[in-house]
Write a protein that holds these residues in place. Structure first.
Motif, PDB file in Angstrom:
ATOM      1  N   GLY A 145       0.775  -1.363   0.351  1.00 18.77           N
ATOM      2  CA  GLY A 145      -0.758  -0.412   0.294  1.00 18.77           C
ATOM      3  C   GLY A 145       0.748   1.645  -0.352  1.00 18.77           C
ATOM      4  O   GLY A 145       0.454   2.251  -1.102  1.00 18.77           O
ATOM      5  N   LEU A 185      -7.214  -4.221   1.382  1.00 17.41           N
ATOM      6  CA  LEU A 185      -7.269  -3.091   2.103  1.00 17.41           C
ATOM      7  C   LEU A 185      -7.120  -1.643   1.436  1.00 17.41           C
ATOM      8  O   LEU A 185      -7.542  -0.459   1.115  1.00 17.41           O
ATOM      9  N   SER A 186      -5.955  -1.904   1.001  1.00  9.65           N
ATOM     10  CA  SER A 186      -5.162  -1.160   0.321  1.00  9.65           C
ATOM     11  C   SER A 186      -5.728  -0.650  -1.565  1.00  9.65           C
ATOM     12  O   SER A 186      -5.345   0.754  -1.727  1.00  9.65           O
ATOM     13  N   LEU A 194      -7.990   1.960  -1.042  1.00  9.16           N
ATOM     14  CA  LEU A 194      -7.467   3.336  -0.375  1.00  9.16           C
ATOM     15  C   LEU A 194      -6.451   3.767  -1.777  1.00  9.16           C
ATOM     16  O   LEU A 194      -6.637   5.585  -1.834  1.00  9.16           O
ATOM     17  N   PHE A 205      -1.298   5.895   6.156  1.00  9.44           N
ATOM     18  CA  PHE A 205      -1.565   5.744   4.494  1.00  9.44           C
ATOM     19  C   PHE A 205      -3.223   5.578   4.645  1.00  9.44           C
ATOM     20  O   PHE A 205      -3.895   5.847   4.117  1.00  9.44           O
ATOM     21  N   VAL A 206      -3.901   4.628   5.444  1.00 10.20           N
ATOM     22  CA  VAL A 206      -5.587   4.141   5.397  1.00 10.20           C
ATOM     23  C   VAL A 206      -6.343   5.683   6.207  1.00 10.20           C
ATOM     24  O   VAL A 206      -6.675   5.682   5.614  1.00 10.20           O
ATOM     25  N   GLY A 218      -6.071   7.960   3.588  1.00 11.55           N
ATOM     26  CA  GLY A 218      -7.117   7.125   2.413  1.00 11.55           C
ATOM     27  C   GLY A 218      -8.452   8.148   3.062  1.00 11.55           C
ATOM     28  O   GLY A 218      -9.545   7.776   1.319  1.00 11.55           O
ATOM     29  N   ILE A 219      -9.085   7.251   4.088  1.00 14.71           N
ATOM     30  CA  ILE A 219     -10.084   7.236   4.604  1.00 14.71           C
ATOM     31  C   ILE A 219     -11.001   9.205   4.145  1.00 14.71           C
ATOM     32  O   ILE A 219     -11.679   9.210   4.098  1.00 14.71           O
TER      33      ILE A 219
END
Lengths: 246, 252
Positions: free
Chosen positions: A39, A140-141, A144, B13-14, B17-18
């Motif tokens: 990711g 998940l990646s 995103l 990163f997560v 992204g969100i």
């Protein structure tokens, strides 16, 4: 015969990898590692690709529509193309080329050097130890990264339209917002989740299936990428039928 | 890289992204605006495809979104989220319009009236002015069905007769003009004949039977005239050179 039973074996492999106790405490570090590899590390290439996707889409849409329909249709065309099709598929292809190959090569090498067998002998479930974090990380990646590409590509398209294509920012955004349908956005994200699942599963499945030596590892790598590309395209069509059928 | 740092980067990163997903959704849907909005209730008899999120324009400027659309008995209740700076009047006209000629996309067009200000909670009655192609074609079909072919044939016959009478009148007038032109042409022909006779006489004169003709056609006469001319020129030159030879002027 092997070809006929392949879908069944694939589904069984996926079930073995996912429908097991997740053991979050032990899986978490490996999930973080895989999220980082597939990711975070893919972030720059996705960013670069999205800049060119935005530039090209804006120029092409403007070329196709200018003089035929009002200018705000450039914003509409760019946003809908990027949200529905370009961002999910392009990102998935990039990630497939980058991650499915590396995963299958890594797991294939582990398989031919009997490291996976050693894990089994030690009582460690190789599916939970090796496959689950990879599949989960990819699932998940990819969404995103798709979001990153969507926002970046549309922002770049807005910029190039304003600076070089004689479409004002207001007109462009009017087209984007006027014709925005939430289904486009969420449909694209749903596609991305499925693509991520396929890429992760393919990488692990073909890596686990490698037998023999280095040659078979290379073959497994190729198979993982090709199968990922094929499944992305097939799933894209099915998702189009489900989400975007008029 | 330390495990903690890696974890931090992944979490970041997560979160990014969100965050981008939320930002993107609000940006693309046009909800990314500063300032609060207020809800206005409008009732329609038929919304013909108006959906949540469709834009609202006040005097042509985007000022809000359709927030809710629901059926209430035999009417459709529509909640419109409008910018705070829009002051609606009680006689405000709210109409559903089509974005394209194909009528696939809708928006609400609000036209403010001169009436008193509408307080919060005021309920409006909207009209549907969206282009419905099916309805348009149905109306066209009904209009065509109303046509009486016999009546139309009679009218067309009358028009044709009128037209024929007018054309006949014009033809008669044109014929008279043509006769006049013909008589004028006859007079002109006679005059041209006279002119032709005159030209013939002149030609006879020039042929050599008359004095003028002989003068004009005699080569001998021409040679003599030329010779005389040359001699006169020589004489003039000589006079110029030796004037005393010819003129002698003495006063005393």
């Amino acid at each position: 015969m092997k070809f006929v039973t392949a879908p069944g074996r694939y589904v069984l492999f996926l079930a073995k990898s996912i429908f097991i106790p997740w053991d979050i405490r032990r899986t978490w570090p490996r999930l973080v590692e895989q999220l980082y590899i597939h990711g975070v590390s893919a972030f720059p290439v996705i960013l670069l690709a999205s800049v060119f996707v935005g530039l090209t889409t804006a120029v092409q849409t403007s070329y196709q529509l200018m003089g035929i329909v009002p200018k705000y249709f450039v914003g509409m065309g760019v946003s809908r193309m990027v949200l529905i099709e370009l961002a999910p598929v392009f990102t998935a292809f990039l990630v497939a080329g980058r991650s499915a190959s590396s995963m299958s090569a890594e797991l294939g090498a582990m398989r031919v050097s009997e490291q996976i067998d050693a894990l089994t002998v030690m009582g460690v479930n190789p599916y939970r130890y090796l496959c689950l974090p990879r599949i989960a990380a990819l699932t998940l990646s990819v969404p995103l990264l798709v979001v990153v590409m969507e926002v970046c590509a549309i922002a770049v398209a807005l910029l190039i339209s304003t600076l070089a294509l004689e479409v004002s920012a207001y007109t462009f955004l009017y087209g984007v917002t006027h014709f925005f349908v939430p289904k486009d956005f969420f449909g694209g994200l749903a596609k991305a989740v499925l693509f991520g699942l396929f890429i992760g599963t393919n990488g692990c499945y073909f890596g686990f299936g490698a037998e023999g030596g280095a040659k078979q590892v290379g073959r497994a790598t190729t198979q993982a990428v090709v199968a990922s590309a094929g499944m992305i395209l097939g799933a894209n069509f099915l998702m189009a039928l489900i989400f975007f059928r008029s | 890289m330390k495990r903690r740092t890696r974890e931090l980067i992944v979490v970041l990163f997560v979160l990014v992204g969100i965050g981008l997903a939320v930002f993107g959704f609000f940006w693309f849907s046009g909800r990314l605006r500063t300032g609060l909005r207020r809800n206005v209730t409008v009732y329609f008899d038929n919304v013909s495809g108006l959906r949540v999120g469709d834009p609202v324009e006040v005097m042509g400027i985007p000022k809000g979104r359709v927030a809710k659309v629901r059926l209430e008995g035999r009417r459709v209740c529509c909640q419109v989220a409008l910018d705070q700076d829009v002051e609606l009047t009680q006689d405000t006209r709210i109409a559903i319009r089509s974005v394209s000629y194909l009528g696939s996309d809708r928006y609400l067009m609000i036209t403010l009236g001169p009436g008193p200000r509408a307080e919060d909670g005021f309920v409006f009655q909207g009209v549907n002015e969206a282009l419905d192609l099916e309805e348009t074609f149905l109306q066209l079909d009904r209009a065509l069905n109303k046509f009486n072919p016999e009546e139309l044939t009679g009218s067309l016959k009358q028009v044709a007769e009128d037209l024929m009478a007018r054309i006949q009148g014009q033809l008669d007038h044109f014929s008279g003009q043509l006769d006049k032109f013909n008589s004028g042409l006859a007079v002109t022909g006679e005059e041209l004949e006279g002119l032709s006779d005159g030209l013939d006489s002149l030609a006879v004169l020039l042929k050599g039977e008359s004095t003028m003709g002989k003068l004009l056609t005699s080569q001998k006469l021409y040679d003599e005239v030329m010779k005389t001319n040359r001699q006169v020129q020589i004489l003039i030159e000589d006079i110029k050179k030796n004037p005393k030879r010819y003129f002698k002027i003495s006063i005393f």
